[in-house]
Write a protein that holds these residues in place. Structure first.
Motif, PDB file in Angstrom:
ATOM      1  N   LEU A   1       1.083   4.702  49.498  1.00 13.40           N
ATOM      2  CA  LEU A   1      -0.306   4.527  49.922  1.00 13.40           C
ATOM      3  C   LEU A   1      -0.380   3.853  51.291  1.00 13.40           C
ATOM      4  O   LEU A   1      -1.288   4.146  52.076  1.00 13.40           O
ATOM      5  N   ALA A   2       0.571   2.976  51.593  1.00 15.56           N
ATOM      6  CA  ALA A   2       0.623   2.395  52.933  1.00 15.56           C
ATOM      7  C   ALA A   2       0.853   3.482  53.969  1.00 15.56           C
ATOM      8  O   ALA A   2       0.300   3.428  55.076  1.00 15.56           O
ATOM      9  N   ALA A   3       1.668   4.476  53.618  1.00 18.70           N
ATOM     10  CA  ALA A   3       1.897   5.598  54.532  1.00 18.70           C
ATOM     11  C   ALA A   3       0.600   6.371  54.781  1.00 18.70           C
ATOM     12  O   ALA A   3       0.356   6.841  55.896  1.00 18.70           O
TER      13      ALA A   3
ATOM     14  N   GLN B   1       6.841  -1.434  57.210  1.00 18.42           N
ATOM     15  CA  GLN B   1       7.934  -0.852  57.986  1.00 18.42           C
ATOM     16  C   GLN B   1       8.370   0.490  57.405  1.00 18.42           C
ATOM     17  O   GLN B   1       8.568   1.470  58.133  1.00 18.42           O
ATOM     18  N   GLU B   2       8.527   0.524  56.089  1.00 20.74           N
ATOM     19  CA  GLU B   2       8.956   1.758  55.438  1.00 20.74           C
ATOM     20  C   GLU B   2       7.902   2.843  55.591  1.00 20.74           C
ATOM     21  O   GLU B   2       8.226   4.021  55.809  1.00 20.74           O
ATOM     22  N   ALA B   3       6.626   2.467  55.502  1.00 21.98           N
ATOM     23  CA  ALA B   3       5.554   3.441  55.680  1.00 21.98           C
ATOM     24  C   ALA B   3       5.583   4.020  57.091  1.00 21.98           C
ATOM     25  O   ALA B   3       5.433   5.239  57.281  1.00 21.98           O
ATOM     26  N   LEU B   4       5.773   3.177  58.082  1.00 20.45           N
ATOM     27  CA  LEU B   4       5.858   3.657  59.465  1.00 20.45           C
ATOM     28  C   LEU B   4       7.056   4.581  59.646  1.00 20.45           C
ATOM     29  O   LEU B   4       6.958   5.628  60.305  1.00 20.45           O
ATOM     30  N   ARG B   5       8.185   4.208  59.050  1.00 16.73           N
ATOM     31  CA  ARG B   5       9.378   5.035  59.179  1.00 16.73           C
ATOM     32  C   ARG B   5       9.172   6.398  58.540  1.00 16.73           C
ATOM     33  O   ARG B   5       9.525   7.436  59.123  1.00 16.73           O
ATOM     34  N   ARG B   6       8.567   6.409  57.353  1.00 19.84           N
ATOM     35  CA  ARG B   6       8.339   7.672  56.657  1.00 19.84           C
ATOM     36  C   ARG B   6       7.416   8.598  57.434  1.00 19.84           C
ATOM     37  O   ARG B   6       7.545   9.813  57.362  1.00 19.84           O
ATOM     38  N   GLU B   7       6.482   8.012  58.186  1.00 23.50           N
ATOM     39  CA  GLU B   7       5.518   8.810  58.934  1.00 23.50           C
ATOM     40  C   GLU B   7       5.990   9.125  60.356  1.00 23.50           C
ATOM     41  O   GLU B   7       5.247   9.693  61.142  1.00 23.50           O
ATOM     42  N   GLY B   8       7.226   8.745  60.681  1.00 22.39           N
ATOM     43  CA  GLY B   8       7.739   9.005  62.025  1.00 22.39           C
ATOM     44  C   GLY B   8       7.040   8.177  63.092  1.00 22.39           C
ATOM     45  O   GLY B   8       6.959   8.592  64.250  1.00 22.39           O
TER      46      GLY B   8
END
Length: 258
Positions: free
Chosen positions: A26-28, A95-102
């Protein structure tokens, strides 16, 4: 739990408890703008229906996102998405959400600008104040990195040694704030390292840089230690950011002059 109800969990970097997994997913949605600032966030019932989880897990998810500044819970009204300046960007979920979304590159750039502010000084302080035992330990880590990089290096092993090296420099600087901030930085780097594409040749450069830093600290040459750390971070910023659009916009020259 039906696979289609919890899409994307397989893409998470680590095994997490269920509420953490859903928080990241959901953060993503938030960091990508698919749920925009000021928009209503899914209710607990909607999270239950979408992901096939219990109301307890749904409530834990909303509470976790609220604590990270991603959503604002309003009693009697719909929960809303908060503005980016309210987000806890040092949290592993964001951080993980940002990484997953490129979308990790701007955060990685900010990280290097911050590291350039504190780590050269930490290296200088270790050269001046570090114990003989800490200097010997740093020399051992640098030797390990050289050995790992001399053959067909496993990048993960070199990076793990890199983490221990920088952690030790922070602790041995005898500045408790630097040491505490360094712990957060290492966690952030651990999440974002998937953004890095260092190869065999680059890991050998990393090992050589750390040998130079350790040698300067071992000589208790604070100026040389700071300069070697600064040069390493300048190089690492360009390597990790791939020189997108020519050169990464890390304001290293401004920081060196300050």
């Amino acid at each position: 739990m039906p696979a289609e109800q919890l899409q994307g969990v397989d893409g998470l970097r680590d095994r997490q408890r269920l509420s953490d997994q859903i928080s990241t997913l959901l953060a993503a949605e938030i960091v990508s703008g698919r749920i925009d600032v000021g928009q209503a966030f899914p209710s607990a019932d909607e999270i239950v229906n979408r992901f096939g989880v219990s109301r307890t897990v749904a409530r834990e998810t909303v509470q976790a996102l609220a604590m990270l500044g991603l959503v604002h819970v309003q009693h009697g009204r719909r929960t809303e998405v908060c503005a980016p300046e309210d987000w806890d960007i040092l949290s592993s979920v964001v951080q993980e959400a940002l990484r997953r979304e490129g979308m990790a590159e701007p955060l990685l750039r900010d990280l290097y600008e911050f590291r350039l502010l504190i780590e050269p000084q930490a290296a200088a302080w270790m050269a001046e104040h570090g114990s003989d035992e800490d200097l010997a330990r740093l020399d051992e880590i640098a030797a390990t990195m050289t050995q790992l990089a001399s053959g067909a290096p496993a990048v993960a092993d070199v990076m793990q040694a890199d983490r221990r090296f920088h952690d030790l420099v922070a602790r041995a600087s005898e500045n408790r704030v630097v040491a505490a901030v360094s712990r957060d930085i290492r966690e952030l780097i651990g999440t974002l390292w998937g953004f890095s594409a260092l190869g065999v040749d680059e890991t050998r450069v990393v090992a050589a840089h750390h040998r130079t830093i350790a040698d300067a600290i071992g000589r208790r040459d604070s100026d040389a230690a700071a300069a070697a750390m600064r040069e390493h971070l300048r190089w690492a910023a360009q390597a990790d950011l791939h020189g997108e659009a020519g050169q990464p916009e890390v304001h290293v020259d401004r920081l060196v002059r300050s």
